[in-house]
Design a protein around this motif. Sequence first.
Motif, PDB file in Angstrom:
ATOM      1  N   TYR A  70      49.801 -16.917 -33.644  1.00 34.78           N
ATOM      2  CA  TYR A  70      48.628 -16.243 -33.103  1.00 34.78           C
ATOM      3  C   TYR A  70      48.886 -14.746 -33.073  1.00 34.78           C
ATOM      4  O   TYR A  70      49.947 -14.296 -32.656  1.00 34.78           O
ATOM      5  CB  TYR A  70      48.347 -16.741 -31.673  1.00 34.78           C
ATOM      6  CG  TYR A  70      47.139 -16.133 -31.013  1.00 34.78           C
ATOM      7  CD1 TYR A  70      45.863 -16.363 -31.513  1.00 34.78           C
ATOM      8  CD2 TYR A  70      47.264 -15.347 -29.877  1.00 34.78           C
ATOM      9  CE1 TYR A  70      44.738 -15.827 -30.906  1.00 34.78           C
ATOM     10  CE2 TYR A  70      46.153 -14.806 -29.245  1.00 34.78           C
ATOM     11  CZ  TYR A  70      44.893 -15.045 -29.765  1.00 34.78           C
ATOM     12  OH  TYR A  70      43.781 -14.522 -29.153  1.00 34.78           O
ATOM     13  N   TRP A  71      47.916 -13.976 -33.554  1.00 36.57           N
ATOM     14  CA  TRP A  71      47.995 -12.520 -33.409  1.00 36.57           C
ATOM     15  C   TRP A  71      47.423 -12.169 -32.038  1.00 36.57           C
ATOM     16  O   TRP A  71      46.316 -12.549 -31.698  1.00 36.57           O
ATOM     17  CB  TRP A  71      47.186 -11.830 -34.509  1.00 36.57           C
ATOM     18  CG  TRP A  71      47.828 -11.877 -35.853  1.00 36.57           C
ATOM     19  CD1 TRP A  71      47.787 -12.911 -36.744  1.00 36.57           C
ATOM     20  CD2 TRP A  71      48.625 -10.858 -36.451  1.00 36.57           C
ATOM     21  NE1 TRP A  71      48.515 -12.587 -37.867  1.00 36.57           N
ATOM     22  CE2 TRP A  71      49.029 -11.338 -37.714  1.00 36.57           C
ATOM     23  CE3 TRP A  71      49.037  -9.584 -36.043  1.00 36.57           C
ATOM     24  CZ2 TRP A  71      49.829 -10.588 -38.580  1.00 36.57           C
ATOM     25  CZ3 TRP A  71      49.823  -8.829 -36.905  1.00 36.57           C
ATOM     26  CH2 TRP A  71      50.213  -9.329 -38.149  1.00 36.57           C
ATOM     27  N   PRO A 110      52.058 -10.396 -34.117  1.00 35.98           N
ATOM     28  CA  PRO A 110      52.003 -11.863 -34.213  1.00 35.98           C
ATOM     29  C   PRO A 110      52.989 -12.527 -33.258  1.00 35.98           C
ATOM     30  O   PRO A 110      54.074 -12.006 -32.998  1.00 35.98           O
ATOM     31  CB  PRO A 110      52.382 -12.128 -35.674  1.00 35.98           C
ATOM     32  CG  PRO A 110      53.188 -10.938 -36.091  1.00 35.98           C
ATOM     33  CD  PRO A 110      52.775  -9.789 -35.237  1.00 35.98           C
ATOM     34  N   VAL A 111      52.583 -13.687 -32.753  1.00 32.48           N
ATOM     35  CA  VAL A 111      53.427 -14.483 -31.863  1.00 32.48           C
ATOM     36  C   VAL A 111      53.571 -15.874 -32.476  1.00 32.48           C
ATOM     37  O   VAL A 111      52.575 -16.473 -32.881  1.00 32.48           O
ATOM     38  CB  VAL A 111      52.797 -14.612 -30.462  1.00 32.48           C
ATOM     39  CG1 VAL A 111      53.745 -15.331 -29.509  1.00 32.48           C
ATOM     40  CG2 VAL A 111      52.414 -13.251 -29.913  1.00 32.48           C
ATOM     41  N   VAL A 112      54.806 -16.358 -32.574  1.00 31.30           N
ATOM     42  CA  VAL A 112      55.035 -17.694 -33.129  1.00 31.30           C
ATOM     43  C   VAL A 112      55.703 -18.581 -32.079  1.00 31.30           C
ATOM     44  O   VAL A 112      56.396 -18.104 -31.183  1.00 31.30           O
ATOM     45  CB  VAL A 112      55.906 -17.660 -34.403  1.00 31.30           C
ATOM     46  CG1 VAL A 112      55.242 -16.850 -35.499  1.00 31.30           C
ATOM     47  CG2 VAL A 112      57.298 -17.104 -34.102  1.00 31.30           C
ATOM     48  N   ALA A 146      55.711 -21.991 -38.355  1.00 30.22           N
ATOM     49  CA  ALA A 146      55.486 -20.548 -38.437  1.00 30.22           C
ATOM     50  C   ALA A 146      56.738 -19.747 -38.139  1.00 30.22           C
ATOM     51  O   ALA A 146      56.789 -18.539 -38.389  1.00 30.22           O
ATOM     52  CB  ALA A 146      54.374 -20.139 -37.468  1.00 30.22           C
ATOM     53  N   ASP A 147      57.770 -20.409 -37.602  1.00 29.76           N
ATOM     54  CA  ASP A 147      59.005 -19.734 -37.228  1.00 29.76           C
ATOM     55  C   ASP A 147      60.006 -19.678 -38.375  1.00 29.76           C
ATOM     56  O   ASP A 147      61.124 -19.209 -38.213  1.00 29.76           O
ATOM     57  CB  ASP A 147      59.630 -20.438 -36.014  1.00 29.76           C
ATOM     58  CG  ASP A 147      60.629 -19.557 -35.279  1.00 29.76           C
ATOM     59  OD1 ASP A 147      60.537 -18.324 -35.401  1.00 29.76           O
ATOM     60  OD2 ASP A 147      61.494 -20.108 -34.583  1.00 29.76           O
ATOM     61  N   LEU A 148      59.615 -20.153 -39.546  1.00 29.80           N
ATOM     62  CA  LEU A 148      60.487 -20.074 -40.711  1.00 29.80           C
ATOM     63  C   LEU A 148      60.624 -18.624 -41.169  1.00 29.80           C
ATOM     64  O   LEU A 148      59.665 -17.849 -41.107  1.00 29.80           O
ATOM     65  CB  LEU A 148      59.921 -20.917 -41.858  1.00 29.80           C
ATOM     66  CG  LEU A 148      59.876 -22.432 -41.628  1.00 29.80           C
ATOM     67  CD1 LEU A 148      59.154 -23.110 -42.784  1.00 29.80           C
ATOM     68  CD2 LEU A 148      61.283 -22.986 -41.463  1.00 29.80           C
ATOM     69  N   ARG A 149      61.792 -18.279 -41.650  1.00 28.69           N
ATOM     70  CA  ARG A 149      62.062 -16.899 -42.056  1.00 28.69           C
ATOM     71  C   ARG A 149      61.093 -16.434 -43.144  1.00 28.69           C
ATOM     72  O   ARG A 149      60.674 -15.272 -43.163  1.00 28.69           O
ATOM     73  CB  ARG A 149      63.513 -16.772 -42.545  1.00 28.69           C
ATOM     74  CG  ARG A 149      63.897 -15.378 -43.018  1.00 28.69           C
ATOM     75  CD  ARG A 149      63.662 -14.347 -41.932  1.00 28.69           C
ATOM     76  NE  ARG A 149      63.857 -12.985 -42.404  1.00 28.69           N
ATOM     77  CZ  ARG A 149      63.393 -11.910 -41.808  1.00 28.69           C
ATOM     78  NH1 ARG A 149      62.705 -12.038 -40.688  1.00 28.69           N
ATOM     79  NH2 ARG A 149      63.606 -10.708 -42.294  1.00 28.69           N
TER      80      ARG A 149
END
Length: 231
Positions: free
Chosen positions: A8-9, A169-171, A177-180
Motif C-alpha cells: 500500500y502506498w 510504499p508499505v509492505v 510484496a516483500d521480495l527484493r
Amino acid sequence: LAGQIDLYWDYTGAAWTLGMREGAPPADPLESWEGVAQADEDRGLRWLEPSAANATLALVVRRADLPAAGQPRGLGWVAGELSSGQRRLCADPDFIARADGLSSLAAEYGIDTAGMPRRAAGEADAIAAVAAGDCFAGLATATSGAARAADLVPVADELGVFPAFVIAPVVREGSPADLRLVTAALDRVSAALDTPTMARLNAQVAAGDDPSTVARGFLDALAEAEPTPRG
C-alpha cells in the motif's frame, strides 16, 4: 494487518495520526517517515524508501503574483501580504477555526489576522477563487493537480508549520510484496517521485486523463531512462 493486502502506498502524516493515533505530525519529512516506520515495524509492516513527494498542506498563489526572481517567495512573503488587510485568504472552515490551523500559522509567521479578509472555502473552491483573482492565497495540497492546472504555485513553508505527508510504499513483511525484486522496483519509483512531479501527474488526471494511463506513461518513461537490470 489483516493480511488482505500486501502493499500500500501511504502518507506519513496520515499514518502518524490515524495509525499511530498521535497528534501534531512533524513537519520534517525524514522525521515523519522515521516515526511511522519505527512504529509499524513491530506490527510487521515495513516502510520502504520514502519519495520526495510531500502532499502537505500549502498556500497557493497565482504565478503572476509572485515577486520578481531573487525576491522572497515563501510563506513569509505571503504573511506580509495577508497582514496588509488588502489580501484575502481562502481556506476550509475547519482550518480557519481550529487552534492548530490558521491561528498556528499566524502565530509562527506573524500574520495579523484581525483585519485580514478571509473566505471559508473547500480546496476546489479555494483554488478557483485564487485563479479568478477573488482570493490572493488559498489552502490546498502541495501536490494538487487542480492548482497546477490553474497555474497556481505552492509557496514554501520556511518555518515548517504544515505537517509532512510524505508518500512511500508499505509492505507486509514476509508477503509476496516483500521480495527484493519488488521492493527494489518500488524504490526506483520512489526515487523518481517528488512534489512537482506528483502535481504534474495529478494535473493530467484533473484535465481528464485516465489515472492508469497517466501512471503507465510515467512508469514507461522511467523504464526508458533507467532500464531495469536483468539477472
